[in-house]
Design a protein around this motif. Structure first.
Motif, PDB file in Angstrom:
ATOM      1  N   PHE A   1     -10.154 -12.552   5.146  1.00 10.93           N
ATOM      2  CA  PHE A   1     -11.262 -11.711   5.600  1.00 10.93           C
ATOM      3  C   PHE A   1     -12.608 -12.228   5.088  1.00 10.93           C
ATOM      4  O   PHE A   1     -12.677 -12.912   4.065  1.00 10.93           O
ATOM      5  CB  PHE A   1     -11.077 -10.280   5.093  1.00 10.93           C
TER       6      PHE A   1
ATOM      7  N   ALA B   1       2.753  -9.084  -2.376  1.00  6.92           N
ATOM      8  CA  ALA B   1       3.323  -8.957  -1.032  1.00  6.92           C
ATOM      9  C   ALA B   1       4.679  -9.678  -0.898  1.00  6.92           C
ATOM     10  O   ALA B   1       5.612  -9.115  -0.319  1.00  6.92           O
ATOM     11  CB  ALA B   1       2.327  -9.447   0.014  1.00  6.92           C
TER      12      ALA B   1
ATOM     13  N   HIS C   1     -11.243  -8.862   0.243  1.00  5.28           N
ATOM     14  CA  HIS C   1     -10.294  -7.763   0.094  1.00  5.28           C
ATOM     15  C   HIS C   1      -9.153  -8.092  -0.845  1.00  5.28           C
ATOM     16  O   HIS C   1      -7.995  -7.775  -0.567  1.00  5.28           O
ATOM     17  CB  HIS C   1      -9.733  -7.329   1.460  1.00  5.28           C
TER      18      HIS C   1
ATOM     19  N   ARG D   1      -3.340 -16.081  -1.483  1.00  8.71           N
ATOM     20  CA  ARG D   1      -2.542 -14.868  -1.329  1.00  8.71           C
ATOM     21  C   ARG D   1      -1.866 -14.824   0.038  1.00  8.71           C
ATOM     22  O   ARG D   1      -0.699 -14.458   0.164  1.00  8.71           O
ATOM     23  CB  ARG D   1      -3.433 -13.629  -1.514  1.00  8.71           C
TER      24      ARG D   1
ATOM     25  N   GLU E   1      -6.444  -2.795   5.189  1.00  8.90           N
ATOM     26  CA  GLU E   1      -6.242  -3.858   6.172  1.00  8.90           C
ATOM     27  C   GLU E   1      -5.594  -5.084   5.535  1.00  8.90           C
ATOM     28  O   GLU E   1      -4.729  -5.722   6.136  1.00  8.90           O
ATOM     29  CB  GLU E   1      -7.572  -4.241   6.826  1.00  8.90           C
ATOM     30  N   ALA E   2      -6.012  -5.397   4.298  1.00  7.32           N
ATOM     31  CA  ALA E   2      -5.428  -6.555   3.625  1.00  7.32           C
ATOM     32  C   ALA E   2      -3.932  -6.341   3.414  1.00  7.32           C
ATOM     33  O   ALA E   2      -3.126  -7.238   3.655  1.00  7.32           O
ATOM     34  CB  ALA E   2      -6.125  -6.791   2.285  1.00  7.32           C
ATOM     35  N   ALA E   3      -3.572  -5.141   2.978  1.00  3.04           N
ATOM     36  CA  ALA E   3      -2.154  -4.849   2.756  1.00  3.04           C
ATOM     37  C   ALA E   3      -1.384  -4.873   4.078  1.00  3.04           C
ATOM     38  O   ALA E   3      -0.286  -5.420   4.156  1.00  3.04           O
ATOM     39  CB  ALA E   3      -1.997  -3.490   2.075  1.00  3.04           C
ATOM     40  N   GLN E   4      -1.993  -4.294   5.120  1.00  2.12           N
ATOM     41  CA  GLN E   4      -1.342  -4.309   6.433  1.00  2.12           C
ATOM     42  C   GLN E   4      -1.140  -5.735   6.924  1.00  2.12           C
ATOM     43  O   GLN E   4      -0.079  -6.087   7.422  1.00  2.12           O
ATOM     44  CB  GLN E   4      -2.184  -3.542   7.454  1.00  2.12           C
ATOM     45  N   ALA E   5      -2.179  -6.547   6.768  1.00  4.02           N
ATOM     46  CA  ALA E   5      -2.110  -7.919   7.272  1.00  4.02           C
ATOM     47  C   ALA E   5      -1.035  -8.720   6.539  1.00  4.02           C
ATOM     48  O   ALA E   5      -0.482  -9.668   7.089  1.00  4.02           O
ATOM     49  CB  ALA E   5      -3.464  -8.602   7.132  1.00  4.02           C
ATOM     50  N   LEU E   6      -0.736  -8.314   5.299  1.00  2.07           N
ATOM     51  CA  LEU E   6       0.310  -9.011   4.555  1.00  2.07           C
ATOM     52  C   LEU E   6       1.702  -8.489   4.913  1.00  2.07           C
ATOM     53  O   LEU E   6       2.698  -8.977   4.409  1.00  2.07           O
ATOM     54  CB  LEU E   6       0.081  -8.857   3.048  1.00  2.07           C
TER      55      LEU E   6
ATOM     56  N   LYS F   1     -11.802   0.391   3.138  1.00  3.07           N
ATOM     57  CA  LYS F   1     -10.853   0.267   4.235  1.00  3.07           C
ATOM     58  C   LYS F   1     -10.242  -1.132   4.279  1.00  3.07           C
ATOM     59  O   LYS F   1      -9.135  -1.335   4.764  1.00  3.07           O
ATOM     60  CB  LYS F   1     -11.585   0.569   5.544  1.00  3.07           C
ATOM     61  N   GLY F   2     -10.981  -2.103   3.740  1.00  5.14           N
ATOM     62  CA  GLY F   2     -10.485  -3.475   3.704  1.00  5.14           C
ATOM     63  C   GLY F   2      -9.201  -3.618   2.894  1.00  5.14           C
ATOM     64  O   GLY F   2      -8.376  -4.471   3.191  1.00  5.14           O
ATOM     65  N   GLN F   3      -9.031  -2.763   1.882  1.00  2.00           N
ATOM     66  CA  GLN F   3      -7.814  -2.805   1.072  1.00  2.00           C
ATOM     67  C   GLN F   3      -6.599  -2.490   1.920  1.00  2.00           C
ATOM     68  O   GLN F   3      -5.565  -3.130   1.820  1.00  2.00           O
ATOM     69  CB  GLN F   3      -7.924  -1.789  -0.072  1.00  2.00           C
TER      70      GLN F   3
ATOM     71  N   ARG G   1       3.664  -9.397  11.088  1.00  2.00           N
ATOM     72  CA  ARG G   1       2.473  -9.638  10.256  1.00  2.00           C
ATOM     73  C   ARG G   1       2.797 -10.517   9.061  1.00  2.00           C
ATOM     74  O   ARG G   1       1.923 -11.245   8.575  1.00  2.00           O
ATOM     75  CB  ARG G   1       1.904  -8.307   9.766  1.00  2.00           C
TER      76      ARG G   1
ATOM     77  N   PHE H   1      -6.995  -7.321  -4.204  1.00  2.00           N
ATOM     78  CA  PHE H   1      -6.677  -6.040  -4.840  1.00  2.00           C
ATOM     79  C   PHE H   1      -7.312  -6.032  -6.237  1.00  2.00           C
ATOM     80  O   PHE H   1      -6.885  -6.776  -7.109  1.00  2.00           O
ATOM     81  CB  PHE H   1      -5.163  -5.851  -4.916  1.00  2.00           C
TER      82      PHE H   1
ATOM     83  N   ASN I   1      -3.065  -9.726  15.030  1.00  2.00           N
ATOM     84  CA  ASN I   1      -2.057  -9.136  14.141  1.00  2.00           C
ATOM     85  C   ASN I   1      -2.102  -7.606  14.209  1.00  2.00           C
ATOM     86  O   ASN I   1      -1.660  -6.909  13.310  1.00  2.00           O
ATOM     87  CB  ASN I   1      -2.204  -9.638  12.692  1.00  2.00           C
TER      88      ASN I   1
ATOM     89  N   LEU J   1      -4.421  -5.457  13.881  1.00  2.00           N
ATOM     90  CA  LEU J   1      -5.318  -4.603  13.101  1.00  2.00           C
ATOM     91  C   LEU J   1      -6.169  -3.799  14.078  1.00  2.00           C
ATOM     92  O   LEU J   1      -6.659  -2.726  13.757  1.00  2.00           O
ATOM     93  CB  LEU J   1      -6.203  -5.432  12.168  1.00  2.00           C
TER      94      LEU J   1
END
Lengths: 240, 219
Positions: A83, A101, A87, A149, B121-126, B117-119, A76, A89, A48, A50
């Motif tokens: 993960f 999202a 992660h 999520r 990445e999580a937002a990007q992945a979504l 940084k995981g925050q 994406r 929020f 994806n 990253l």
């Protein structure tokens, strides 16, 4: 559904993925195993974007990801990712985590997003935690929320990056159960894991990576019983 | 000891008015400083090299020279260069806003970079767009971490606001000096506005604690 051609990734001079070619069908559950540092996670994160691949191409549903980063958001949105460290929020409630999202990225109405979110929480057995904040949940609960999520975006493919590695042993099972249900529902899944039991039981195919090379792939049964390569045999001797 | 507080009593309304005058420009300076500081912080962590360079140069100039000098330059040189007769009020907002944005940008930059940084990445992945991710995921978490440092900056700004008395702006400090000159007694009016400054800062401190407590709800 996924077509990876000659994928390589370098961090500086360090080659972490070397010339990986693989295709994965819709509905397939693929487990990726291998020693730590073998490039499993990097491979997953390339899917994806990253991580940006150094060379090679990745095609998902006929769309080439590596050609340009334009429209990567849209792609994406079709790929869920879970993960190792959840992660979630932390400043949003569980329900808000699931609704954010779909509302922001897909423009789904609040009412519909909430309905979908509650339904998913029900599915992962956490309906009663809708208004809790992530920090009040156990690791296993967090990971189930994280899976919900990702599912809230109604993805066509789910990537799992060592989803149970950060959990206390007694919480591994509840997460694996959710993943098994998901596999049964026909979701396409790629799972980087150290849970050999899960790989054996649920995966349709096992990929074995070592030093960035796809050493071996096969059906779990034959792979675990009769690994073809020396390196896979060595690895399995150590972990089983 | 030659102290007589009864003498300043007639001047108290005059001095109290200074609270409003001081708060008015401090308020606008904080708004300006926060907005500009956020923009500069985003420049600093962004990928555009020219913007990064600009933000760094900006910070280096405004942190590297005295605030009183910046205030004087704005107040005296704008009329000289443009013919526009700038008011002390506007000069004060500009000088304090521009100056504190340099400090605030550093605070916010550090706060953003401290978010896991995981925050991101999580937002990007979504598939969340970059702007929404910064606004809804990264900045709120950064804000929580930097709130004490930010309150510190606002407190400093409130106190340092006394410098505007040098360009004749009738703030609290200036009013104390006016009263002192009138009475030939300086200690009493100075002590009086000192108390007022202290109360203002205490007020800010209490507000900061309240906001902090609200942000802590998710712990």
């Amino acid at each position: 559904m996924i077509d990876v051609q000659a994928l390589s990734k370098k961090f500086g001079d360090n080659l972490v993925l070397s010339d990986i070619t693989i295709s994965i069908q819709k509905g397939e559950v693929v487990a990726i195993i291998g020693p730590s540092g073998s490039g499993k996670s990097t491979f997953l994160r390339c899917l994806n974007l990253l991580e940006t691949p150094s060379s090679g191409s990745i095609e998902i549903n006929g769309k080439n990801l590596t050609a340009s980063k334009k429209g990567i958001h849209k792609i994406r949105q079709q790929i869920g990712m879970v993960f190792q460290h959840f992660h979630l929020f932390p400043h949003m409630t569980v329900l808000e985590n699931l609704m954010y999202a779909p509302m922001k990225a897909k423009g789904i109405k609040k009412y519909d997003a909430e309905g979908k979110a509650r339904q998913l929480l029900e599915r992962v057995g956490l309906a009663q935690k809708a208004d809790a904040y992530p920090n009040s949940l156990s690791g296993g609960q967090k990971q189930r929320v994280a899976i919900a999520r990702a599912l809230a975006m109604e993805p066509e493919l789910m990537l799992f990056d060592e989803p149970t590695s950060a959990l206390d042993p007694e919480m591994v099972k509840e997460v694996l159960e959710v993943m098994k249900d998901l596999a049964k529902s026909g979701m396409t899944m790629i799972v980087v894991t150290h849970e050999m039991g899960f790989a054996k039981e649920v995966a349709d195919r096992v990929l074995f990576l070592d030093h960035g090379v796809l050493v071996e792939e096969g059906e779990p049964e034959s792979f675990f019983k009769h690994p073809a390569s020396e390196r896979a045999r060595d690895f399995l001797d150590k972990v089983l | 000891m030659n102290l007589d507080f009864s003498q300043i009593v007639p001047y108290i309304p005059f001095m109290l008015e200074g609270i409003w005058v001081t708060l008015k420009f401090v308020f606008f300076a904080i708004i300006l400083g926060s907005i500009l500081g956020t923009v500069l912080a985003l420049f600093k962590i962004g990928s555009a090299k020219s913007l990064r360079w600009f933000a760094d140069a900006y910070t280096s100039i405004f942190r590297g020279t005295p605030l009183i000098l910046q205030l004087m330059i704005i107040y005296y040189s704008i009329p000289q260069l443009t013919g526009y007769d700038i008011l002390p009020f506007l000069s004060a907002i500009l000088a304090f806003g521009l100056n504190s944005s340099a400090y605030i940008s550093e605070i916010i930059r550090a706060g953003i970079q401290a978010v896991d940084k995981g925050q991101l990445e999580a937002a990007q992945a979504l598939g969340v767009p970059h702007g929404a991710m910064m606004k809804d995921i990264i900045l709120p978490q950064a804000l929580k971490n930097i709130l004490p440092a930010l309150m510190n900056e606002f407190i400093t700004l409130t106190k340092e606001s006394a410098i505007v008395s040098t360009i004749g702006y009738l703030d609290l400090m200036r009013r104390a000096q006016v009263v002192g000159a009138d009475l030939f007694r300086n200690f009493e009016p100075l002590l009086f506005v000192g108390l007022i400054y202290w109360c203002l800062v205490m007020g800010l401190t209490v507000i900061g604690r309240m906001v902090e407590r609200r942000l802590k709800l998710s712990d």
